[in-house]
Design a protein around this motif. Structure first.
Motif, PDB file in Angstrom:
ATOM      1  N   PRO A 103       0.804  -1.230   0.000  1.00  0.00           N
ATOM      2  CA  PRO A 103       0.000   0.000   0.000  1.00  0.00           C
ATOM      3  C   PRO A 103       0.838   1.282   0.000  1.00  0.00           C
ATOM      4  N   ASN A 104       2.041   1.224   0.541  1.00  0.00           N
ATOM      5  CA  ASN A 104       2.893   2.423   0.559  1.00  0.00           C
ATOM      6  C   ASN A 104       3.663   2.593  -0.752  1.00  0.00           C
ATOM      7  N   GLY A 105       3.470   1.684  -1.714  1.00  0.00           N
ATOM      8  CA  GLY A 105       4.121   1.783  -3.010  1.00  0.00           C
ATOM      9  C   GLY A 105       5.408   1.004  -3.125  1.00  0.00           C
TER      10      GLY A 105
END
Length: 144
Positions: A103-105
């Motif tokens: 989710p944070n990339g």
């Protein structure tokens, strides 16, 4: 007498009973059209049932092939092909997929590989070649 006119039958003349030739021809044409339409519907239904049976058989072959892939030996990238029987052939492509992003990339190093399997089953249906495609993804521990 009250002026009412009476019809008198002409001697020897009889009122015809039954169907005229035109009525018989019209009835026959209506019957022929309805019968032709019914035969088209029936043949279409049989054709659809045959197509459905072929797709069902292709799905059963694909399920058995996909169930055996990767059992007892690790998946490896590449292609393979073969025959199920004298009607159905198969082609398999196995490719390693990139790990999905968090989710944070960030793309974290994971202890497994995501493998994409695409199986195509083909068969002849009269003069046409038909096929069905089946795609799945599998996780496996990293090799080495």
């Amino acid at each position: 007498m009250s002026g009412a006119r009476h019809r008198h039958a002409v001697p020897g003349a009889r009122r015809a009973r039954g169907f005229s030739l035109l009525e018989i021809i019209v009835a026959f044409v209506v019957f022929a059209l309805a019968f032709g339409l019914l035969m088209q519907v029936a043949s279409g239904s049989l054709r659809n049932a045959r197509h459905s049976a072929h797709f069902t058989q292709a799905a059963l072959h694909a399920q058995s092939k996909l169930d055996e892939i990767g059992v007892g030996e690790p998946l490896e990238e590449g292609s393979d092909s073969g025959r199920f029987d004298d009607r159905y052939e198969w082609r398999l492509e196995v490719r390693k997929q990139d790990a999905p992003a968090a989710p944070n990339g960030n793309i974290d190093e994971l202890p497994f590989d995501l493998m994409r399997l695409e199986l195509v089953v083909e068969w002849r249906d009269g003069v046409r070649t038909r096929d069905a495609r089946f795609v799945t993804e599998r996780l496996q521990q990293k090799l080495g």
